[in-house]
Design an enzyme around this catalytic site. Structure first.
Site, short mmCIF file in Angstrom:
data_model
loop_
_atom_site.label_atom_id
_atom_site.label_comp_id
_atom_site.label_asym_id
_atom_site.label_seq_id
_atom_site.Cartn_x
_atom_site.Cartn_y
_atom_site.Cartn_z
N GLY A 148 -1.70 -11.03 6.12
CA GLY A 148 -2.33 -9.71 6.06
C GLY A 148 -2.62 -9.30 4.64
N ASN A 149 -2.97 -8.05 4.46
CA ASN A 149 -3.21 -7.53 3.12
C ASN A 149 -2.74 -6.09 3.06
OD1 ASN A 149 -5.55 -5.68 3.71
ND2 ASN A 149 -6.34 -7.61 4.50
N ARG A 150 -2.83 -5.50 1.87
CA ARG A 150 -2.20 -4.19 1.67
C ARG A 150 -3.14 -3.01 1.86
NH1 ARG A 150 0.52 -4.44 -3.97
NH2 ARG A 150 1.04 -2.33 -3.34
N SER A 151 -4.29 -3.22 2.45
CA SER A 151 -5.20 -2.08 2.63
C SER A 151 -4.61 -1.06 3.60
CB SER A 151 -6.54 -2.60 3.17
OG SER A 151 -7.37 -1.51 3.45
N ALA A 202 -10.54 -4.41 4.40
CA ALA A 202 -10.21 -5.62 3.65
C ALA A 202 -10.10 -6.74 4.68
CB ALA A 202 -8.90 -5.43 2.92
#
Ligand code: CTP
Length: 409
Positions: free
Chosen positions: A213-216, A280
């Site tokens: 995943g990502n931090r958006s 993102a």
């Protein structure tokens, strides 16, 4: 400074009780609120409640305090009129200019922005009479929010639910903010437009319990949705893993992965005037998905995770590489989070993706992710460059719509 004057019109639907929360938010955030209920609405919430919560007198008829001419004054002096809930009957009266009580008189004398938050049964909302009244009100410059989908009074479920009052409050705030920046009435310039916004960050599953995943946080995408709604647009918000409350009036599509996001964007974009890709998107996903949890084995090194490329949704919609838009004339906007050579990388990305605008911001450990503020430069395909100073994400969102609006065909 004088408090902004808000008229809260309440018409006779069961959701009237939820308008108490809207009133509280408005008064607690420094607005002078005059509640104007219809006679019918007093079956649901009594005048004493409105008076106590607003600290102002409450009347339903034009015959009260006649010497003060309230049927004219209340509307004339308002900075915003919000009718919540707005019943089918109220929308019909407003669309046809009837004036048989204090609220309908107020609507005719108001020259400020007017916002309706309808709530009713699905059949009543979908009836051509109601839809035509809504279209008339929108054409005249009112912002009419789409009702939410969900549980209605009784056992029914469908479109017609009163949106979350906290979110209606947010829309009121955006509408007031725009007019105060314009030092007058800022007309809803996105009325009749359908805009698609992606928000959040995709998650690419490895097994039933793990993902890449990502931090958006999704907050910038949500700010874009809220500001577009306050400017009158029909908004499809495609959200990936944000957990944020639904903006009042938006059609929400929930997705998890990049592939699901692509499908949802392409479907919604088919009749959209603008597509803003604030999400993102993971560039890669695990090549295989383990249906059972991946276990570690004693004495063995972890197996490398093989990745494959995800589709580039923005480039596909904008026609990056081919130069051909999926839908000619559509305005396509991307976001780029960069850590180095921010502007130079942004220019290259704008060209590669083929979009009209690219919002570039610098990211780092403590910058942008999850915060309420943002700072960015909006690059345009025609070479223009619009810096947006550090400030609330809604301010950046409004600049993005300011740049999109004149590009719409
Ligand atoms: N984007 C997309 N599909 C992808 C990756 C990104 O639609 N598979 C969109 C994002 O929503 C964003 C823009 O492209 O609007 C730029 O995203 P970014 O991750 O900065 O671009 P990348 O193409 O991934 O470039 P980089 O090589 O810098 O990661």
């Amino acid at each position: 400074m004088e408090k902004p004057k808000v008229v809260l019109g309440v018409s006779g639907g069961i959701a009237a009780y939820k308008a108490c929360e809207l009133l509280r938010r408005l008064t607690e955030s420094g607005h002078d609120v005059r509640v104007v209920p219809t006679e019918a609405s007093l079956h649901f919430v009594g005048a004493a409640t409105w008076s106590a919560l607003s600290g102002n007198p409450v009347s339903t008829e034009v015959w009260d305090s006649v010497h003060e001419v309230p049927h004219v004054r209340i509307g004339q002096h308002a900075d915003l009129v919000v009718v919540a809930p707005a019943t089918a009957d109220m929308l019909a009266k407003a669309a046809h200019g009837l004036a048989d009580d204090l609220l309908t008189n107020t609507l005719l004398t108001a020259r400020c922005p007017v916002l309706f938050a309808p709530a009713m049964h699905t059949e009543m909302w979908e009836h051509p009479a109601t839809q035509e009244n809504v279209a008339t009100l929108r054409r005249r410059g009112a912002v009419v929010l789409e009702p939410a989908v969900g549980r209605l009074t009784g056992v029914d479920t469908g479109k017609g639910r009163f949106p979350d009052p906290v979110e209606i409050f947010e829309t009121c705030r955006h509408v007031l903010r725009r007019s105060s920046l314009a030092r007058g009435v800022a007309a809803p310039d996105l009325t009749g437009r359908h805009v698609v916004i992606s928000a959040g960050g995709t998650r690419e599953p490895l097994d039933p319990v793990r993902y890449l995943g990502n931090r958006s946080s999704g907050k910038q995408g949500y700010a874009l949705a809220r500001t577009a709604l306050a400017r009158g647009a029909r908004v499809t918000l495609i959200e990936a893993n944000t957990g944020l409350p639904d903006p009042a009036g938006a059609d929400i599509v929930r997705v998890g992965t990049a592939v699901q996001l692509r499908e949802a964007v392409l479907k919604a974009a088919a009749d959209a005037d603008a597509v803003v890709m604030a999400a993102a998107v993971a560039d890669f996903r695990p090549e295989t998905y383990a249906t059972g949890k991946i276990k570690k084995k004693d004495g063995e090194e972890p197996a490398p995770v093989a990745l494959v490329r995800n589709p580039d949704i923005l480039a596909e919609v904008a026609g990056g590489g081919t130069g051909e838009r999926l839908r000619p004339g559509q305005v396509v906007v991307g976001f780029a989070a960069e850590t180095d050579d921010v502007l130079a990388n942004g220019r290259k990305k704008l060209l590669r993706k083929g979009c009209d605008l690219l919002v570039v911001n610098e990211v780092g450990e403590h910058k942008t992710f999850g915060s309420e503020e943002n700072e960015a430069v909006v690059l345009a395909a025609d070479g223009a460059q619009t810096p947006v100073p550090y400030g609330p994400k809604e301010a950046l969102a409004d600049v993005v719509w300011d740049l999109i609006a004149p590009r719409l065909g």
